[in-house]
Scaffold this motif. Structure first.
Motif, PDB file in Angstrom:
ATOM      1  N   THR A   1      37.628  42.157  28.209  1.00 21.94           N
ATOM      2  CA  THR A   1      37.910  40.754  28.516  1.00 21.94           C
ATOM      3  C   THR A   1      39.380  40.529  28.834  1.00 21.94           C
ATOM      4  O   THR A   1      39.729  39.831  29.802  1.00 21.94           O
TER       5      THR A   1
ATOM      6  N   LEU B   1      28.689  45.893  36.222  1.00 17.07           N
ATOM      7  CA  LEU B   1      29.789  45.065  35.731  1.00 17.07           C
ATOM      8  C   LEU B   1      30.970  45.126  36.695  1.00 17.07           C
ATOM      9  O   LEU B   1      31.563  44.093  37.036  1.00 17.07           O
TER      10      LEU B   1
ATOM     11  N   PHE C   1      23.682  41.675  34.953  1.00 14.87           N
ATOM     12  CA  PHE C   1      24.242  42.660  34.030  1.00 14.87           C
ATOM     13  C   PHE C   1      23.762  42.420  32.605  1.00 14.87           C
ATOM     14  O   PHE C   1      23.375  43.355  31.891  1.00 14.87           O
ATOM     15  N   LEU C   2      23.761  41.144  32.192  1.00 14.71           N
ATOM     16  CA  LEU C   2      23.296  40.819  30.840  1.00 14.71           C
ATOM     17  C   LEU C   2      21.814  41.165  30.664  1.00 14.71           C
ATOM     18  O   LEU C   2      21.397  41.684  29.621  1.00 14.71           O
TER      19      LEU C   2
ATOM     20  N   THR D   1      36.481  47.686  33.362  1.00 10.13           N
ATOM     21  CA  THR D   1      35.028  47.873  33.442  1.00 10.13           C
ATOM     22  C   THR D   1      34.594  49.273  33.022  1.00 10.13           C
ATOM     23  O   THR D   1      33.410  49.498  32.765  1.00 10.13           O
TER      24      THR D   1
ATOM     25  N   LEU E   1      33.665  38.476  41.977  1.00 13.71           N
ATOM     26  CA  LEU E   1      34.265  37.231  41.496  1.00 13.71           C
ATOM     27  C   LEU E   1      35.751  37.147  41.815  1.00 13.71           C
ATOM     28  O   LEU E   1      36.261  36.092  42.201  1.00 13.71           O
TER      29      LEU E   1
ATOM     30  N   GLY F   1      30.129  43.094  39.834  1.00 14.32           N
ATOM     31  CA  GLY F   1      30.150  41.656  39.570  1.00 14.32           C
ATOM     32  C   GLY F   1      31.553  41.107  39.456  1.00 14.32           C
ATOM     33  O   GLY F   1      31.885  40.059  40.048  1.00 14.32           O
ATOM     34  N   VAL F   2      32.409  41.806  38.706  1.00 15.42           N
ATOM     35  CA  VAL F   2      33.797  41.353  38.536  1.00 15.42           C
ATOM     36  C   VAL F   2      34.532  41.395  39.868  1.00 15.42           C
ATOM     37  O   VAL F   2      35.306  40.488  40.198  1.00 15.42           O
TER      38      VAL F   2
ATOM     39  N   ILE G   1      26.703  39.233  37.396  1.00 17.79           N
ATOM     40  CA  ILE G   1      27.060  39.222  35.969  1.00 17.79           C
ATOM     41  C   ILE G   1      25.856  38.818  35.129  1.00 17.79           C
ATOM     42  O   ILE G   1      25.597  39.388  34.060  1.00 17.79           O
TER      43      ILE G   1
ATOM     44  N   GLY H   1      28.698  37.213  42.758  1.00 15.82           N
ATOM     45  CA  GLY H   1      29.324  37.784  41.565  1.00 15.82           C
ATOM     46  C   GLY H   1      28.765  37.189  40.292  1.00 15.82           C
ATOM     47  O   GLY H   1      28.493  37.896  39.309  1.00 15.82           O
ATOM     48  N   VAL H   2      28.576  35.863  40.296  1.00 15.53           N
ATOM     49  CA  VAL H   2      27.988  35.193  39.125  1.00 15.53           C
ATOM     50  C   VAL H   2      26.572  35.711  38.877  1.00 15.53           C
ATOM     51  O   VAL H   2      26.182  35.999  37.736  1.00 15.53           O
TER      52      VAL H   2
END
Length: 482
Positions: free
Chosen positions: A413, A214, A251-252, A66, A221, A217-218, A248, A244-245
């Motif tokens: 990723t 980010l 985040f976008l 991240t 999850l 969020g990760v 994310i 978490g979802v």
């Protein structure tokens, strides 16, 4: 700027700079694997729970993944030399902290800090190579980088086994972290004297809020997968994952807001509409999902199930790592002619290796370390066929102007996938081991590895079709070392 920097640096001196930055990359690579060998010993001495065992590896990867884009941007702002020195110093100090940790919780915290400092150090390695080798020597420089990257795995496994078994000065597993200290100090001294100062890039800005969102969020999850077993899979865990979802998704939206204000978001939003690239990221995610998690599960099975000593368990992986390096060199040439088919062949080879492993464990009551080493060569060769050209294949549809952002998204990723695989497959392994046996836990894990790799193949095929839609009948795959 590339030509200016390389022109101002003597030809012989830049190869010394290459040796310095590649040594740092080697230290980073060794650290990723050396910890796997020591994990069972760490768990015993620190009385660590299954969640803490997984977290020691996963939290390091999450922090690195991240923050690595931010680390690259800091290099642009403050100069690669300055950020590289700061990163190596931080990595050295946090390695010392890891070795001094007195509990599982403290070790996890130290590993979080270590991953963050690695995110400062590692991006400067490739940036330096790009700057210093814009000429005909570029292929040779990146070839050296690729070989060292592959050998780091073999060295990590072997060194981990030797250090844990030798129990130097009665320090046990702690030496696997302490070993970074003298090497880190040597790299700092050499870089301070030899590494050139690179002009800062004007106009580069940081997206700190994006990096924090980010990371959060990760963590929401993956964290529940790490600690689910310890808390009996309480219902609130699923609420955390749902959060978490949502984070994310936020985040976008945040990234779009940063771009609309004229800022520099962590990701290039235009890449989200590149169907081939996004499908390629899907292939990378599922490939790496079965990457580091495989080594963790095999280490646990050998040391806890077969009672193979740490030294022998570490040496089991050395032939695999050598096969990986050989396959990486083979795949570069074959990928130029066969494109994504080489990746699919490599995945098929991995699945064949997993099948051979499961069958052998089912038929042989107590497989020896030598037999396991022989079987793992198949998996390692297949993995090498895929990993070397995978990044080039995924990035093949990305425009030159977005290459840096695309590379950052690929790196992020892959590391998040590594962490997710350790959390998810590790959770399955520990859950089944607790109620049945370590052997059945291995079977279930192998099945998940195979499923993940086959899903990667499906995404590669889907990506190939997207390339055809764009008028590219065969997506080129290039050697990551060129």
């Amino acid at each position: 700027m590339h030509q200016m920097v390389s022109a101002n640096l003597e030809s012989s001196r830049r190869w010394w700079v290459l040796a310095i930055v590649v040594a740092a990359q080697f230290m980073f690579g060794v650290d990723a694997f050396i910890v796997n060998v020591a994990i069972p010993t760490i768990a015993t001495e620190l009385h660590a729970s299954p969640a803490q065992i997984e977290s020691v590896i996963a939290i390091y990867l999450i922090a690195y993944a991240t923050l690595v884009v931010t680390g690259g941007r800091l290099g642009d702002i403050y100069g690669t030399r300055n950020v590289f020195l700061a990163g190596v110093l931080g990595f050295t100090l946090t390695s010392l902290w890891c070795g001094l940790a007195r509990s599982g919780a403290e070790l996890i915290t130290a590993r979080l800090a270590q991953g963050a400092t690695a995110a400062l150090m590692v991006p400067q390695v490739l940036a330096t190579l790009h700057l210093l080798f814009p000429d005909a020597s570029r292929s040779r420089a990146f070839g050296i980088y690729g070989v060292v990257l592959g050998l780091a795995g073999a060295a990590g496994f072997a060194l981990g086994g030797v250090l844990v078994t030798s129990n130097l000065a009665g320090l046990g597993w702690r030496v696997v972290f302490f070993v970074n200290v003298p090497f880190g100090l040597a790299i700092i001294a050499a870089a301070w004297k030899i590494m050139p100062t690179v002009p800062q890039r004007a106009g580069t800005r940081l997206d700190i809020p994006g990096a924090i969102v980010l990371f959060t969020g990760v963590l929401c999850l993956i964290g529940p997968l790490l600690f689910g077993h310890d808390v009996g899979w309480a219902p609130w865990l699923w609420l955390v994952m749902a959060a978490g979802v949502a984070i994310i998704a936020a985040f976008l939206r945040l990234e779009r807001a940063v771009a609309s204000r004229g800022g520099m978001p962590l990701i290039d939003l235009a890449l989200l509409s590149d169907r081939a690239f996004m499908r390629g990221l899907g292939a990378a995610f599922f490939f790496f999902f079965a990457n580091l998690s495989f080594y963790l599960i095999m280490t646990l099975f050998m040391q806890r199930g077969l009672h193979i000593p740490p030294l022998q368990a570490g040496l089991v992986f050395v032939p695999l790592a050598i096969a990986f390096v050989i396959a990486s060199r083979h795949s570069a040439l074959r990928a130029r002619h066969r494109g994504t088919l080489v990746l699919i062949e490599g995945c098929a080879t991995q699945v064949a290796g997993l099948a051979a492993l499961a069958l052998t464990v089912a038929l042989v009551a107590t497989p020896t370390a030598s037999l396991l080493a022989l079987l793992l060569v198949i998996f390692g060769y297949g993995q090498g066929l895929v990993m070397a050209p995978l990044s080039g294949t995924v990035l093949s549809t990305v425009k030159a102007a977005s290459a840096g952002s695309g590379s950052g998204m690929y790196g992020t990723t892959s590391q998040i996938a590594n962490a997710a695989g350790i959390a998810a497959i590790g959770a399955v392994f520990f859950a089944i081991e607790a109620v049945t046996s370590v052997r059945l836990a291995l079977y279930a894990s192998v099945a998940l590895f195979a499923l993940s790799i086959l899903t990667s193949v499906a995404f590669l095929s889907w990506m190939r079709r997207a390339g055809c839609e764009y008028g590219r009948s065969r997506l080129p795959a290039v050697n990551s070392g060129e």
